[in-house]
Design a protein around this motif. Structure first.
Motif, PDB file in Angstrom:
ATOM      1  N   LEU A 172      23.186 -39.635 -22.967  1.00  0.00           N
ATOM      2  CA  LEU A 172      24.048 -38.561 -22.484  1.00  0.00           C
ATOM      3  C   LEU A 172      23.661 -38.237 -21.053  1.00  0.00           C
ATOM      4  CD1 LEU A 172      26.017 -36.143 -22.671  1.00  0.00           C
ATOM      5  CD2 LEU A 172      24.138 -34.824 -23.712  1.00  0.00           C
TER       6      LEU A 172
ATOM      7  N   VAL B 255      24.101 -35.644 -18.203  1.00  0.00           N
ATOM      8  CA  VAL B 255      24.491 -34.261 -17.949  1.00  0.00           C
ATOM      9  C   VAL B 255      24.553 -34.073 -16.444  1.00  0.00           C
ATOM     10  CG1 VAL B 255      23.937 -31.831 -18.329  1.00  0.00           C
ATOM     11  CG2 VAL B 255      23.287 -33.548 -20.037  1.00  0.00           C
TER      12      VAL B 255
ATOM     13  N   LEU C 252      20.504 -27.234 -21.200  1.00  0.00           N
ATOM     14  CA  LEU C 252      19.947 -28.484 -21.693  1.00  0.00           C
ATOM     15  C   LEU C 252      19.499 -28.370 -23.148  1.00  0.00           C
ATOM     16  CD1 LEU C 252      17.910 -29.652 -18.564  1.00  0.00           C
ATOM     17  CD2 LEU C 252      19.994 -30.710 -19.479  1.00  0.00           C
TER      18      LEU C 252
ATOM     19  N   LEU D 111      22.514 -28.854 -25.404  1.00  0.00           N
ATOM     20  CA  LEU D 111      22.904 -30.257 -25.488  1.00  0.00           C
ATOM     21  C   LEU D 111      21.882 -31.072 -26.279  1.00  0.00           C
ATOM     22  CD1 LEU D 111      24.185 -30.536 -21.833  1.00  0.00           C
ATOM     23  CD2 LEU D 111      25.596 -30.788 -23.879  1.00  0.00           C
ATOM     24  N   ARG D 112      20.612 -30.762 -26.112  1.00  0.00           N
ATOM     25  CA  ARG D 112      19.575 -31.461 -26.867  1.00  0.00           C
ATOM     26  C   ARG D 112      19.745 -31.223 -28.368  1.00  0.00           C
ATOM     27  NH1 ARG D 112      17.065 -35.688 -26.054  1.00  0.00           N
ATOM     28  NH2 ARG D 112      18.614 -35.979 -27.669  1.00  0.00           N
TER      29      ARG D 112
ATOM     30  N   HIS E 241      22.808 -33.480 -29.588  1.00  0.00           N
ATOM     31  CA  HIS E 241      22.898 -34.899 -29.230  1.00  0.00           C
ATOM     32  C   HIS E 241      21.599 -35.606 -29.610  1.00  0.00           C
ATOM     33  CE1 HIS E 241      24.723 -38.247 -26.998  1.00  0.00           C
ATOM     34  NE2 HIS E 241      23.478 -38.544 -26.653  1.00  0.00           N
TER      35      HIS E 241
ATOM     36  N   ILE F 208      18.725 -38.114 -23.174  1.00  0.00           N
ATOM     37  CA  ILE F 208      19.460 -37.318 -22.190  1.00  0.00           C
ATOM     38  C   ILE F 208      18.854 -37.534 -20.813  1.00  0.00           C
ATOM     39  CG2 ILE F 208      20.065 -34.980 -21.447  1.00  0.00           C
ATOM     40  CD1 ILE F 208      20.106 -34.130 -24.348  1.00  0.00           C
TER      41      ILE F 208
ATOM     42  N   VAL G 222      14.644 -34.139 -21.636  1.00  0.00           N
ATOM     43  CA  VAL G 222      15.308 -35.194 -20.865  1.00  0.00           C
ATOM     44  C   VAL G 222      14.334 -36.307 -20.529  1.00  0.00           C
ATOM     45  CG1 VAL G 222      16.965 -33.565 -19.856  1.00  0.00           C
ATOM     46  CG2 VAL G 222      14.881 -34.136 -18.613  1.00  0.00           C
TER      47      VAL G 222
END
Length: 340
Positions: A79, A81, A140, A143-144, A147, A151, A178
């Motif tokens: 992903l 970002v 973040l 999203l973590r 997903h 990332i 990330v």
């Protein structure tokens, strides 16, 4: 990054303005997005643009890279970002170019809007700023949580400085969220960049462009929250120094503009980063003076500096007229892909 601007587009201003207005951003069909709204812990909201699943949107050119593997589900792909720049949106040339490159690679892509940038005024008595690492970290984390794949994150201009500040503050724990980060044309010395953008041609063109949207949004914010700042002083604002001194700095907890620009700058803290980080700046960027850019002595082992002689501010045009802006996103994602 080895980069040379096309001969027909010389100089930092041309390499900034032309790509934003006229250069091609993608090959084939434009990237398609779906919007999601998140509720924030302080009772506000942020909107997020997600690239529609590349698995259901076939690449339109033979240069498209294969996906990460036949067994990878959309939630398991890498992903990317992207954090946009000052007053940026999904219509910005760099957002569409990065999204198109991500789609070609078979990656997922998401662009969270900073508060007030998605076309609807946010609710809280705040907006966004260059050092907003807490907001970056919260985005973040969301999203973590949703997903499963790796990332990676890119920040453009203001968004890049804020992303680096998050990596600096997160330290070793950043790796839990990330794999790597990249800032593109970010004003990591906000004092130098803030003064530069108010002078000469910069003040006549870029400053006016930004204030054209920033000031009305600030006045709308004042109607939401009376007393937030002095309306008469705001009406007299002529540059970003004055705007940040009245609004951005004090509203977000800084004493004044000088305190804001000093404490929010990423440059003094680059050696604290503990994940792979790429800091890319063109040395002819009209917004970011070359003398203010970090040197190798300012960074630690985890930070890579790319400082090509040309490129302008988030321009990096290539090809024949009207040119395209895919070279820089391709090089950046090449670098990020080796850190997955």
């Amino acid at each position: 990054m080895q980069y040379q601007a096309p001969p027909w587009l010389p100089g930092g201003h041309a390499q900034t303005i032309w790509p934003a207005l006229f250069a091609r951003r993608y090959e084939g069909s434009p990237p398609q997005f779906r919007r999601e709204r998140w509720q924030t812990p302080d009772g506000d909201f942020v909107d997020v643009e997600h690239l529609i699943d590349p698995a259901t949107t076939p690449a339109t050119t033979p240069t498209a890279a294969p996906s990460t593997g036949p067994a990878a589900t959309p939630a398991e792909r890498p992903l990317l970002v992207l954090f946009h720049g000052l007053e940026g949106s999904v219509e910005s040339q760099y957002v569409q170019a990065f999204a198109a490159v991500a789609q070609q690679r078979g990656w997922a892509f998401a662009m969270p809007y900073f508060r007030g940038c998605s076309g609807e005024l946010n609710l809280a008595p705040r907006a966004y700023h260059s050092g907003d690492y807490t907001e970056i970290g919260w985005m973040l984390e969301q999203l973590r949580a949703s997903h499963r794949g790796p990332i990676i994150a890119v920040g453009i201009s203001l968004g890049g400085n804020a992303l680096l500040r998050w990596a600096q503050e997160a330290g070793d724990s950043a790796a839990q969220t990330v794999k790597a980060v990249c800032s593109v044309c970010s004003p990591v010395d906000l004092t130098a960049a803030g003064h530069a953008i108010g002078k000469g041609f910069n003040g006549l063109v870029y400053t006016r462009m930004f204030l054209r949207t920033m000031m009305p949004k600030a006045m709308s914010k004042l109607k939401q929250h009376p007393g937030l700042f002095d309306a008469e002083r705001m009406r007299r604002v002529r540059n970003l120094y004055e705007f940040d001194n009245i609004f951005t700095g004090p509203v977000h907890g800084f004493r004044d503009v000088d305190d804001y620009w000093l404490r929010a700058s990423a440059k003094p803290h680059l050696a604290r980063i503990r994940i792979p980080a790429l800091v890319l700046n063109a040395r002819n960027d009209p917004f970011v003076p070359a003398h203010s850019l970090p040197e190798q002595s300012h960074v630690g082992a985890h930070v890579t500096l790319w400082q090509p002689r040309e490129g302008g501010h988030v321009g990096f045009p290539s090809g024949r007229p009207p040119g395209h802006v895919r070279t820089m996103p391709q090089r950046v994602t090449d670098w990020l892909a080796t850190r997955l």
